[in-house]
Design an enzyme around this catalytic site. Structure first.
Site, PDB file in Angstrom:
ATOM      1  N   LEU A   1       0.776  -1.145   0.183  1.00  0.00           N
ATOM      2  CA  LEU A   1       0.005   0.133   0.025  1.00  0.00           C
ATOM      3  C   LEU A   1       0.707   1.215   0.049  1.00  0.00           C
ATOM      4  O   LEU A   1       0.360   2.336  -0.174  1.00  0.00           O
ATOM      5  CB  LEU A   1      -0.887   0.108   1.125  1.00  0.00           C
ATOM      6  CG  LEU A   1      -1.713  -1.124   1.297  1.00  0.00           C
ATOM      7  CD1 LEU A   1      -2.992  -0.813   2.592  1.00  0.00           C
ATOM      8  CD2 LEU A   1      -2.742  -1.297   0.166  1.00  0.00           C
TER       9      LEU A   1
ATOM     10  N   HIS B   1      12.898  -3.025   0.420  1.00  0.00           N
ATOM     11  CA  HIS B   1      12.285  -2.394  -0.921  1.00  0.00           C
ATOM     12  C   HIS B   1      13.015  -1.323  -1.489  1.00  0.00           C
ATOM     13  O   HIS B   1      13.559  -0.667  -0.832  1.00  0.00           O
ATOM     14  CB  HIS B   1      10.588  -2.011  -0.451  1.00  0.00           C
ATOM     15  CG  HIS B   1      10.055  -1.744  -1.520  1.00  0.00           C
ATOM     16  ND1 HIS B   1       9.893  -0.452  -2.135  1.00  0.00           N
ATOM     17  CD2 HIS B   1       9.285  -2.317  -2.239  1.00  0.00           C
ATOM     18  CE1 HIS B   1       9.181  -0.528  -3.116  1.00  0.00           C
ATOM     19  NE2 HIS B   1       8.539  -1.788  -3.452  1.00  0.00           N
TER      20      HIS B   1
ATOM     21  N   GLU C   1      12.559  -6.633  -8.598  1.00  0.00           N
ATOM     22  CA  GLU C   1      11.930  -5.700  -9.182  1.00  0.00           C
ATOM     23  C   GLU C   1      12.753  -4.617  -9.809  1.00  0.00           C
ATOM     24  O   GLU C   1      13.502  -3.907  -9.151  1.00  0.00           O
ATOM     25  CB  GLU C   1      11.210  -4.952  -8.082  1.00  0.00           C
ATOM     26  CG  GLU C   1      10.098  -5.529  -7.227  1.00  0.00           C
ATOM     27  CD  GLU C   1       9.047  -4.676  -6.761  1.00  0.00           C
ATOM     28  OE1 GLU C   1       8.040  -4.713  -6.728  1.00  0.00           O
ATOM     29  OE2 GLU C   1       9.911  -3.993  -5.677  1.00  0.00           O
TER      30      GLU C   1
END
EC number: 5.3.1.1
Lengths: 221, 221, 221, 221
Positions: A9, A92, A140
């Site tokens: 989120l 991340h 990623e």
């Protein structure tokens, strides 16, 4: 193996406070309908609120490898677990850590029985992350995050190369992929490339109807 | 002016999860008995839990100067406010920030109506912090934090010097002091040196009876 | 295989400016006498001065994984190479990097033909570093750095465990060890434990007679 | 007062190694012709090479607030001074520091008699930086750095506001401005807005003829 979907989120307004609870409900419903595990990663301050109101797997967006003690402003594994989380993202792209701190974070999370997903940016760092023994590595390419262009289409080699690299290091570690993922065909392609699931964010959180977007995401599995 | 006491729970086990709620109740009770504002700064994941169960001023231990968007693992002002906080520490010794990020954090917190306490390590950085217009600057010599030796006794000049420096920069900014504070005489000395209150942690959180320790703290005011 | 010794000058006064040149001369002389490669890692500002005056292998203490461009205050591989270095430390305990930045640093250094030594703190991070394909990984338990207690005596398992872990990841990567190393017996023990050399600092730099200390270091090989 | 021009070479290829020496010669010549002080800020590894070959004021691009000791990969004030620098940039937009570290850096630089320029991003941080007592504060809106759009045209209020804010904090501190500066009219405008000089980079370093570009820069003073 059933795929794992983790919905990050970030600090999106749509996913803050009561918004996080609403999206968590959509994750739970689509997860139950489809039989696919859909986890949610709200902000720290929303973990307790989401976990105490919705029966959905909750991940932290980050976890510091610190113990109990003099660590102001840190994300402490025990507090995250007590708030109701079952796992955590680590490293991340928007919250990069030093190598020694990633290792400490994995160790701290495991000590509380939390599942661990180390995020990485390319094949070499994926291999390095796998050597730390997390449950998952999520590769990623940073330039594709939030781009709307799925990694599975723009750079499939980074996924297959990551799967192969992790296989050589530790077969117990599984690979997720992320960046630009939002549609059913993206998830299907990700699985076909050898990953076991996806990490995604804006494509669902900022959709007009997050539940419908999630239903589309799982529609081809 | 009534003093302000801010109790930082750090990642102490005694102040995690239900422990945070218990200590918050002690803060509320002693605050009501004494008429002195006693605020509590739990971990991010405990802000909602504490604020929704106890009627006490809750501060965040840290706040990132980011807006809504792609900021994974960040402490977003709106989320902190929604969880029930009324203010935030910024730049604590254990969570130091870049100058530009302190300024962004103060701006973000003010945008949500949160009170701001910038922590600093000496007179020069206190003056710099005051120039950013927070509600408070809390000066804490790092070598005394957690030492049990109160700053008011070990280094009273850093308090009086900070008060004088802030006065020259912006008279609207108030000074707190911290490091080694735990007893009534420490708070009394801090006030006499010109600060308007204290930031403290282990002396209360790790006390056998935190409520009794708080009662002692406010006993000489 | 002849061992490699890397002498890190850190910011020691004895190894700054002309001091760096003097110690480099000692490294060169003892290296020639013993036939063992003794490299020196001076501060950035001293690389050119040392490399242009002494025929000794010079390493940088750090290298940023950035290219040519808008990177103020960064340690750029091409500039380090131009100044005369032949290699670089990466991720030293006192200069820890993010995982993605270690990978970028290795890539940038290799692009200039510089040898790479990634420093790590335990077996798990050593394995992760090996997966990035450097020439060497140097494992140094942080608590022993500068302690005078050699890692080869205090924690031999971290050396043998690192050697075994690296062997499983990439047999082309060699292991150094460090922390507390200063004497001939320490180097001998390090080699016997499977490492190919040592990284050391204060034991030589702050010795009354650095050349004599180096002679003792290599005396048992 | 004669203006000060500081030319930051960043990691530009054109300003690396012998390129740094060539541009330093241009600075020296145009400085002598015009009577205006033109300083140069090469990379760490080029400070000694430039300062020992060209009689021009050399600044470091960064300086760490550490002393002699166990600080691998740090930019130590004494080493920078020994290499021939007379000053340093601190907290450049591409090398941002924590507030406490900026203060330590100013203190360390002053201890070696080095001039200090703290870089900042807006009026509030400029005021804060001024409170730390540097010789100069250089305000540079990050979005204009390298843009080719001069701050003096795009955002003159940030310059006049910075000058006014610094005046209120400490009249001994002088203001530079930067971002997008490359032409004579930019320097003229910067002076008219109350700053005493400029910090600039690509507009000169990447010019076909850096000397001609510098001559244009000083042509209207």
């Amino acid at each position: 193996m059933k795929p794992l979907i983790v919905l990050n989120l970030k600090t999106y307004l749509e996913g803050t406070g009561e918004g996080a609870v609403r999206i968590a409900r959509a994750c739970k419903e689509v997860g139950e309908e489809s039989g696919i595990e859909i986890a949610i990663a709200p902000q720290f301050c929303d973990i307790y609120r989401v976990a105490s109101q919705v029966d959905v797997p909750v991940y932290s967006q980050h976890l510091d490898g610190v113990g109990a003690g003099s660590f102001t402003g840190h994300a402490f594994a025990k507090c995250i677990k007590d708030a109701g989380a079952v796992g955590t993202l680590i490293n991340h792209s928007e919250c990069r850590l030093k190598l020694a701190d990633i290792e400490a974070s994995v160790t701290a999370a495991k000590g509380e029985g939390l599942r661990t997903i180390i995020c990485t940016n390319n094949i070499a760092t994926t291999a390095a992350a796998a050597a730390l023994g997390p449950d998952y590595v999520a590769v990623e390419p940073p330039e594709l995050i939030g781009s709307g262009i799925p990694v599975s289409k723009a750079d499939p080699e980074v996924v297959t190369g990551s799967v192969a690299a992790v296989e050589r290091i530790d077969t117990a570690v599984k690979v997720l992929c992320g960046a630009g993922i939002s549609k059913g065909e993206d998830l299907k392609a990700a699985i076909e490339l050898g990953s076991v699931g996806v990490l995604l964010a804006s494509g669902i959180v900022k959709a007009k109807d997050p539940k419908a977007a999630l239903e589309d995401l799982v529609s081809l599995i």
